[in-house]
Design a protein around this motif. Structure first.
Motif, PDB file in Angstrom:
ATOM      1  N   LEU A  99       0.837  -1.199   0.000  1.00 13.16           N
ATOM      2  CA  LEU A  99       0.000   0.000   0.000  1.00 13.16           C
ATOM      3  C   LEU A  99       0.874   1.253   0.000  1.00 13.16           C
ATOM      4  O   LEU A  99       0.600   2.217  -0.724  1.00 13.16           O
ATOM      5  CB  LEU A  99      -0.924  -0.002   1.213  1.00 13.16           C
ATOM      6  CG  LEU A  99      -1.908   1.166   1.291  1.00 13.16           C
ATOM      7  CD1 LEU A  99      -2.854   1.145   0.100  1.00 13.16           C
ATOM      8  CD2 LEU A  99      -2.701   1.121   2.584  1.00 13.16           C
ATOM      9  N   THR A 178      -4.975  -2.947  -6.707  1.00 13.48           N
ATOM     10  CA  THR A 178      -5.165  -1.769  -5.876  1.00 13.48           C
ATOM     11  C   THR A 178      -6.411  -1.904  -5.019  1.00 13.48           C
ATOM     12  O   THR A 178      -6.406  -1.593  -3.820  1.00 13.48           O
ATOM     13  CB  THR A 178      -5.266  -0.516  -6.762  1.00 13.48           C
ATOM     14  OG1 THR A 178      -4.125  -0.441  -7.603  1.00 13.48           O
ATOM     15  CG2 THR A 178      -5.348   0.733  -5.902  1.00 13.48           C
ATOM     16  N   VAL A 181      -5.745  -4.295  -2.163  1.00 11.26           N
ATOM     17  CA  VAL A 181      -4.888  -3.726  -1.124  1.00 11.26           C
ATOM     18  C   VAL A 181      -5.684  -2.759  -0.253  1.00 11.26           C
ATOM     19  O   VAL A 181      -5.604  -2.789   0.989  1.00 11.26           O
ATOM     20  CB  VAL A 181      -3.669  -3.024  -1.754  1.00 11.26           C
ATOM     21  CG1 VAL A 181      -2.910  -2.227  -0.705  1.00 11.26           C
ATOM     22  CG2 VAL A 181      -2.741  -4.044  -2.397  1.00 11.26           C
ATOM     23  N   VAL A 182      -6.467  -1.875  -0.883  1.00 12.97           N
ATOM     24  CA  VAL A 182      -7.299  -0.936  -0.120  1.00 12.97           C
ATOM     25  C   VAL A 182      -8.351  -1.698   0.685  1.00 12.97           C
ATOM     26  O   VAL A 182      -8.659  -1.354   1.831  1.00 12.97           O
ATOM     27  CB  VAL A 182      -7.968   0.081  -1.059  1.00 12.97           C
ATOM     28  CG1 VAL A 182      -8.898   1.005  -0.284  1.00 12.97           C
ATOM     29  CG2 VAL A 182      -6.913   0.896  -1.788  1.00 12.97           C
TER      30      VAL A 182
END
Length: 449
Positions: A99, A178, A181-182
């Motif tokens: 991140l 992404t 990960v978020v």
């Protein structure tokens, strides 16, 4: 909702862009690494289920519940708890590291590129939680598991994409990584806020000491004692273990320590990755060293101790799957995840100046939404925190997580497999347009615009 590619409009930025060429190469490398990790994850879970339902089932549960450790330090834990609290800290360390890399040195350092997957991740957390709560409304005990279907298993999802999506656009792969990960970051925040019942303030304050020392040495590793990046982990690892132990004693789930320590590692891309550094930075060194440990050992061992549940034959399986806890988890992961992700992305396209990249279709995002419904590692962890190890509700939640993850993986494989065949023709055209420098024109055009 339209299924065709969005028509470019003047003055509107891509909703999901190609990203930089260096970023595309890095994402491809991650996909290749996670394939083996995903296979080991599945193998470990399958072995646990088979053993837990075999004539030798008692030995499996005896091994899982075997206590090892030192009680005065609050570390008298079962092997299953060591896997959940200790080994998963390695996994979450890499989550924090990834991140930070995305924010500091990746394409997500630009708000215009970061906002869409972040919004999609929020939608992919909120909608499943609401679906689960709706199914279990009125039952206070069952409602404790509202966060179980909010997490995406990044290793499992990326492994499926790596197997079936060799020709899918890099923009789609970057979006999934992404988003995952978020999604993990949101799950970590949920664990820290909602699954911490009592906090030992002195232990929490003491945690700041090794974390501060760890951060200082990580930032100054080139000058402090003349350390080389490859050797820095020999000193940082013991300090990290102390920070983990103190945070565990504070009452906050110890895996949070992995994320915090991951964020302290300096991120500086090498020249090979388009950055200013002469060689790989500490973040790249640590990712190279610890990703095999996480994907090849830590996560599979956790899956082995967490996925084992005695089904009790067909009747036991039917009973588990008809429990509102299981029904809520399955509906939330298989339906809620894609609905939440697609809705949030559509809202960004509808009410902002962003647009969908011309190379993508909404059906591609639907496939990514289904992949995000693979909630395995973190979902199993939250189930244990919600209901308690060995409780019937926890066992039913495990069955639902496995069932939903398998269903989401199969549906995503069918949909994205068909899209992959369609995109193979596009990839052939891009190869034909590649210049002598070896970089496809599409990335040069993106960087120059």
């Amino acid at each position: 909702m339209a299924t065709g590619p969005s028509v470019p409009r003047p003055g509107r930025r891509p909703l999901i862009g190609h990203g930089s060429y260096a970023e595309a190469l890095r994402i491809g490398e991650i996909l290749r690494k996670e394939t083996v990790g995903g296979m080991l994850l599945v193998a470990a879970a399958a072995a646990a289920i088979i053993w837990a339902n075999s004539p030798a089932a008692d030995s499996y549960f005896a091994l899982r519940d075997l206590k090892v450790g030192y009680e005065p330090w609050h570390l008298d834990l079962s092997l299953g708890a060591w896997a959940a609290d200790g080994l998963l800290a390695v996994f979450f360390f890499l989550v924090g590291l990834e991140l930070k890399r995305e924010i500091v040195a990746g394409d997500l350092r630009q708000v215009s590129k970061a906002i869409v997957p972040i919004a999609a991740a929020v939608g992919g957390v909120a909608v499943p939680a609401m679906i689960y709560a709706a199914v279990n409304w009125g039952d206070g005990e069952s409602l404790r598991g509202w966060a179980v279907p909010t997490a995406t298993d990044i290793a499992f999802a990326v492994a499926v994409l790596a197997v079936i999506g060799s020709h899918l656009p890099t923009a789609l792969r970057l979006f999934l990584l992404t988003l995952a990960v978020v999604d993990d970051l949101l799950a970590i925040a949920i664990i820290a806020v909602f699954y911490t019942s009592e906090i030992n303030i002195p232990a929490l304050l003491l945690t700041l000491v090794p974390v501060t020392v760890y951060a200082f040495l990580a930032q100054k590793y080139r000058r402090f004692f003349g350390l080389k990046p490859a050797a820095a982990w020999l000193i940082l690892l013991p300090i990290g273990v102390v920070a983990w132990a103190l945070l565990h004693a504070s009452g906050i789930h110890a895996t949070i320590a992995g994320v915090v320590l991951g964020f302290t590692i300096p991120v500086l891309r090498s020249k090979d990755s388009g950055g200013p550094a002469a060689g790989p930075g500490l973040a790249e060194i640590f990712e190279h060293r610890f990703r095999p440990v996480s994907a090849g050992f830590a996560v599979p061992v956790f899956a082995f101790f967490s996925a084992g549940v005695a089904l009790g034959g067909f009747q036991g399986l039917a009973s588990a799957l008809t429990d509102p806890v299981a029904l809520g988890i399955i509906a939330a992961l298989v339906l809620g995840k894609p609905v939440g992700i697609l809705t949030a992305t559509w809202l960004m396209a509808r009410f902002t100046r962003a647009r969908l990249d011309p190379s993508l279709r909404w059906v591609d995002l639907a496939g990514v939404g289904l992949l995000a419904g693979i909630g395995f590692t973190v979902s199993l962890l939250i189930a244990e925190l919600s209901f308690g190890l060995g409780e019937p509700a926890n066992d039913h939640a495990k069955v639902a997580i496995l069932t939903a993850s398998l269903s989401a993986a199969v549906l995503a494989a069918v949909l994205l497999g068909a899209r992959n065949r369609a995109y193979s023709r596009i990839e052939a055209e891009e190869r034909a347009d590649t210049d002598q420098d070896g970089i496809p024109d599409v990335y040069q055009q993106s960087s120059g615009s």
